[in-house]
Design a protein around this motif. Sequence first.
Motif, PDB file in Angstrom:
ATOM      1  N   UNK A  44       0.801  -1.222   0.000  1.00 39.66           N
ATOM      2  CA  UNK A  44       0.000   0.000   0.000  1.00 39.66           C
ATOM      3  C   UNK A  44       0.834   1.273   0.000  1.00 39.66           C
ATOM      4  N   UNK A  45       1.989   1.261   0.630  1.00 41.05           N
ATOM      5  CA  UNK A  45       2.724   2.526   0.749  1.00 41.05           C
ATOM      6  C   UNK A  45       4.196   2.285   1.005  1.00 41.05           C
ATOM      7  N   UNK A  46       4.985   3.275   0.656  1.00 41.04           N
ATOM      8  CA  UNK A  46       6.395   3.268   1.039  1.00 41.04           C
ATOM      9  C   UNK A  46       6.473   3.953   2.393  1.00 41.04           C
ATOM     10  N   UNK A  47       6.870   3.210   3.422  1.00 42.13           N
ATOM     11  CA  UNK A  47       6.804   3.704   4.786  1.00 42.13           C
ATOM     12  C   UNK A  47       8.182   4.201   5.225  1.00 42.13           C
ATOM     13  N   UNK A  48       8.280   5.480   5.494  1.00 39.38           N
ATOM     14  CA  UNK A  48       9.516   6.064   5.983  1.00 39.38           C
ATOM     15  C   UNK A  48       9.225   7.492   6.434  1.00 39.38           C
ATOM     16  N   UNK A  49      10.111   8.058   7.215  1.00 40.80           N
ATOM     17  CA  UNK A  49       9.947   9.458   7.569  1.00 40.80           C
ATOM     18  C   UNK A  49      10.214  10.331   6.344  1.00 40.80           C
ATOM     19  N   UNK A  50       9.389  11.332   6.152  1.00 34.24           N
ATOM     20  CA  UNK A  50       9.535  12.191   4.988  1.00 34.24           C
ATOM     21  C   UNK A  50      10.474  13.349   5.337  1.00 34.24           C
TER      22      UNK A  50
ATOM     23  N   UNK B  77      11.648  -4.621  -4.217  1.00 31.58           N
ATOM     24  CA  UNK B  77      10.457  -4.365  -3.427  1.00 31.58           C
ATOM     25  C   UNK B  77       9.525  -3.442  -4.196  1.00 31.58           C
ATOM     26  N   UNK B  78       8.240  -3.796  -4.225  1.00 24.22           N
ATOM     27  CA  UNK B  78       7.235  -3.075  -5.000  1.00 24.22           C
ATOM     28  C   UNK B  78       6.381  -2.227  -4.063  1.00 24.22           C
ATOM     29  N   UNK B  79       6.199  -0.959  -4.426  1.00 24.05           N
ATOM     30  CA  UNK B  79       5.416  -0.048  -3.609  1.00 24.05           C
ATOM     31  C   UNK B  79       4.493   0.786  -4.479  1.00 24.05           C
ATOM     32  N   UNK B  80       3.506   1.387  -3.840  1.00 27.05           N
ATOM     33  CA  UNK B  80       2.711   2.416  -4.485  1.00 27.05           C
ATOM     34  C   UNK B  80       2.556   3.555  -3.490  1.00 27.05           C
ATOM     35  N   UNK B  81       2.559   4.796  -3.961  1.00 25.80           N
ATOM     36  CA  UNK B  81       2.506   5.912  -3.026  1.00 25.80           C
ATOM     37  C   UNK B  81       2.333   7.233  -3.725  1.00 25.80           C
ATOM     38  N   UNK B  82       2.726   8.287  -3.049  1.00 29.63           N
ATOM     39  CA  UNK B  82       2.596   9.650  -3.547  1.00 29.63           C
ATOM     40  C   UNK B  82       3.925  10.119  -4.140  1.00 29.63           C
ATOM     41  N   UNK B  83       3.904  11.272  -4.783  1.00 26.59           N
ATOM     42  CA  UNK B  83       5.161  11.839  -5.281  1.00 26.59           C
ATOM     43  C   UNK B  83       6.093  12.158  -4.118  1.00 26.59           C
ATOM     44  N   UNK B  84       5.536  12.478  -2.966  1.00 26.28           N
ATOM     45  CA  UNK B  84       6.367  12.714  -1.779  1.00 26.28           C
ATOM     46  C   UNK B  84       7.057  11.422  -1.353  1.00 26.28           C
ATOM     47  N   UNK B  85       6.335  10.299  -1.411  1.00 28.89           N
ATOM     48  CA  UNK B  85       6.948   9.006  -1.109  1.00 28.89           C
ATOM     49  C   UNK B  85       8.077   8.698  -2.087  1.00 28.89           C
ATOM     50  N   UNK B  86       7.834   8.990  -3.359  1.00 33.22           N
ATOM     51  CA  UNK B  86       8.843   8.718  -4.377  1.00 33.22           C
ATOM     52  C   UNK B  86      10.084   9.584  -4.162  1.00 33.22           C
ATOM     53  N   UNK B  87       9.885  10.855  -3.883  1.00 34.81           N
ATOM     54  CA  UNK B  87      11.030  11.724  -3.587  1.00 34.81           C
ATOM     55  C   UNK B  87      11.813  11.183  -2.394  1.00 34.81           C
ATOM     56  N   UNK B  88      11.089  10.751  -1.385  1.00 31.85           N
ATOM     57  CA  UNK B  88      11.739  10.224  -0.197  1.00 31.85           C
ATOM     58  C   UNK B  88      12.576   9.000  -0.533  1.00 31.85           C
TER      59      UNK B  88
END
Length: 234
Positions: free
Chosen positions: A62-68, A144-155
């Motif tokens: 569902x998401x790439x989990x990390x501090x932004x 590893x496969x993820x889906x997320x926001x552009x903020x997740x991708x930048x992170x």
Amino acid sequence: MIMVKNLLVVVMLSFGTVVSAQNQEGQLGTQGNSLSKLMVMLDKMTDEQKAYARANWLVAPEAYVNQHDHPSSYVISPNPAPDTQSTCECSGCSSAYLLRFYGESVNGVELFNQPSFPCKHSEGAYPKCFKVLFEEQYGNYTAEYYTGTTDDLKNAVSKGIPVIVLLFNGKTLHYVPVVGYDVDHFFIQDSVDEYRNVDDCNNFNRSVEIPLFEKMWNIPIESCQRLFVIVRKV
């Protein structure tokens, strides 16, 4: 039934066919027609083809989990020069790009054309190809496969590893490595010559404004939206 159809439409999309991209904004307007044609293709698939398609689709978490905590701009440097694909080898070129980033000597077109390149179909490769190639064939990587926001991708990019994304230009799907970003753009090392729009930079050959990138990345199929793949050496 809706989820099954969405799943099958995804795997029938072309993951590498090269088309002219003189006007990407115009092409994005053809998404509806493209998907209608793909639904017609779906109706013609045999039961065997449908079973193969389901077996080779990997659902993204569902998401790439990390501090932004990423900076406002970042470019991975140095990073490898990209290959140039001739037809539908973007999955091979993206894979080889990551392998070269980790110190291997690999050509993407040659890699894709090897009989052992996994999960190929007539117009490219299914998304599972990265999992099989890196984890099973090479063995010393994770994909590893993820889906997320552009903020997740930048992170993710700001961690210093090129990230493979899946973009839709209105007619085809295309794998590319994202190597940087700033407030307004994502930066890519693209394997399609027609898509390159930056000539004076060694670290990326394509710059895409974020609103356009979001349109291309937000593929209008539920289980394939905003897909990105992180490859790590273990």
